[in-house]
Design a protein around this motif. Structure first.
Motif, PDB file in Angstrom:
ATOM      1  N   UNK A  93       0.826  -1.208   0.000  1.00 56.81           N
ATOM      2  CA  UNK A  93       0.000   0.000   0.000  1.00 56.81           C
ATOM      3  C   UNK A  93       0.861   1.260   0.000  1.00 56.81           C
ATOM      4  N   UNK A  94       0.260   2.335  -0.495  1.00 56.92           N
ATOM      5  CA  UNK A  94       0.795   3.694  -0.353  1.00 56.92           C
ATOM      6  C   UNK A  94       2.218   3.861  -0.881  1.00 56.92           C
ATOM      7  N   UNK A  95       2.437   3.418  -2.120  1.00 57.62           N
ATOM      8  CA  UNK A  95       3.713   3.666  -2.797  1.00 57.62           C
ATOM      9  C   UNK A  95       3.690   5.093  -3.347  1.00 57.62           C
ATOM     10  N   UNK A  96       4.760   5.835  -3.117  1.00 60.44           N
ATOM     11  CA  UNK A  96       4.802   7.239  -3.503  1.00 60.44           C
ATOM     12  C   UNK A  96       4.779   7.413  -5.022  1.00 60.44           C
ATOM     13  N   UNK A  97       4.249   8.545  -5.463  1.00 61.98           N
ATOM     14  CA  UNK A  97       4.243   8.897  -6.880  1.00 61.98           C
ATOM     15  C   UNK A  97       4.475  10.393  -7.020  1.00 61.98           C
TER      16      UNK A  97
END
Length: 399
Positions: A121-125
């Motif tokens: 979850x919540x991989x940066x972009x």
């Protein structure tokens, strides 16, 4: 199969046999139009997007069979989806859900690319220079199933690693010592290694992280040690065992390039000041030798390698002053080597995850150059990998 219609207006997906492609024989898997520019074809998979009732629906075709809606977990409401990888007969997809703005969730599919399960979850972009989405996920070259990802956790960005295509993730371990040999006393998760994972859009720069198919296990990246990823005090790190152990190699940012299929590494400092030196390593970054590449310092604009993985020639281009013409400096490293590599210069290397050799059901053994060898591998060298099946354990099965 082809996309039928202008890319910026309405597009239909049509199929027909090349031998008899008439209007009467064209097939249309979708009753209406597909979203413009949504066709993606990778390996055995083809993907399209169709917006229905204001919501996107994503379809996949495996081995060019009929299209099937991609099935994410029940309470997933995607507003954007990017196919990341289709290696090893699995699809890795980054999905932005309705409540996410600067992060994506990673999902991994079954063989057909239809059923997906949550991997991270919540991989940066971030937004790239051309307005494209850049996801902080790096697929390591030369090691199938290995990824690095920057995850946002409690408003901190941390780097995680997986060796089995997202099933298990761990924080990166910090190096044991710093650049000067002093011990680094770290306690996870408050002190670990975090890396910048963007590859360069500029073709004459190595970007923040680099790996090569011809040099399995060697990764060079910029980053920081601490509780989270920092944009200040950025230094350079290297691993030669696929991320199990790391070493700090420079206390500033450098561009690092692979020579002779990874048999040698070249580092050039990132600086707005003029420079005249570069650093060269023959032992996977353990030691670096300093060389002058020009008599007068120049502002370096970029580095260009000769075509081919086996190159030993590179060109540095820049300018002497901000008003001068470009200066080109061609460097031929062949004179540094005095012999070709022989079989005695190679060794076997076992891929592992902190001592565990069974990854995705197999043990993988690579043939690679010894760190002590100083020789030219050349065009005839190719990476060889053998695999051995492991006895299955409970963790190897999925529901």
């Amino acid at each position: 199969m082809n996309l039928y219609g202008p890319a910026d207006v309405e597009s239909q997906y049509v199929t027909c046999k090349v031998q008899n492609c008439t209007e009467a024989n064209k097939g249309k898997p979708f009753p209406g139009y597909i979203d413009p520019n949504s066709l993606v074809v990778q390996d055995e998979y083809a993907f399209v997007q169709v917006t229905t009732g204001g919501r996107p629906v994503y379809y996949v075709s495996y081995k060019r069979d009929a299209f099937t809606p991609m099935k994410l977990p029940k309470y997933t409401f995607p507003k954007d989806l990017h196919v990341i990888s289709t290696d090893e007969n699995r699809v890795v997809a980054a999905v932005q859900e309705w409540n996410q703005n600067d992060t994506y969730n990673l999902y991994v599919s079954d063989t057909r690319g239809v059923l997906f399960t949550l991997a991270l979850e919540n991989v940066m972009s971030s937004m790239g220079p051309e307005g494209n989405v850049m996801i902080d996920l790096y697929e390591v070259a030369g090691v199938k199933g290995m990824f690095l990802a920057n995850k946002k956790l409690d408003n901190q960005v941390k780097t995680y690693i997986t060796y089995n295509k997202g099933r298990d993730w761990n924080l990166l371990q910090a190096p044991a010592t710093d650049l000067r040999g002093h011990s680094i006393h770290c306690v996870l998760p408050y002190c670990s290694l975090h890396l910048h994972l963007h590859v360069s859009d500029y073709p004459y720069s190595s970007g923040n992280i680099a790996s090569k198919d011809s040099a399995p296990g060697i990764i060079v990246a910029s980053g920081s040690i601490g509780a989270e990823l920092s944009m200040t005090n950025v230094t350079m790190f290297i691993t030669s065992d696929a991320g199990n152990t790391w070493s700090q190699i420079f206390d500033e940012e450098y561009s690092v390039l692979y020579l002779d299929q990874g048999g040698a590494l070249v580092a050039i400092r990132h600086t707005p000041l003029p420079i005249r030196h570069l650093w060269l390593s023959f032992d996977e970054g353990r030691h670096w030798n300093k060389y002058s590449f020009t008599s007068s310092p120049i502002f370096v604009d970029g580095v260009l390698g000769e075509p081919g993985e086996e190159t030993l020639i590179m060109t540095i281009f820049g300018h002497v002053s901000h008003r001068s013409e470009w200066q080109l400096v061609k460097i031929d490293f062949r004179s540094i080597f005095n012999r070709r590599c022989t079989e005695a210069d190679y060794q076997t290397w076992h891929l592992h995850n902190q001592g565990e050799p069974c990854l995705m059901g197999v043990k993988r053994i690579y043939r690679k150059l010894k760190p002590t060898a100083r020789c030219v591998m050349g065009k005839d060298y190719s990476v060889t990998m053998t695999s051995e099946s492991c006895d299955c354990t409970e963790s190897d099965f999925e529901w």
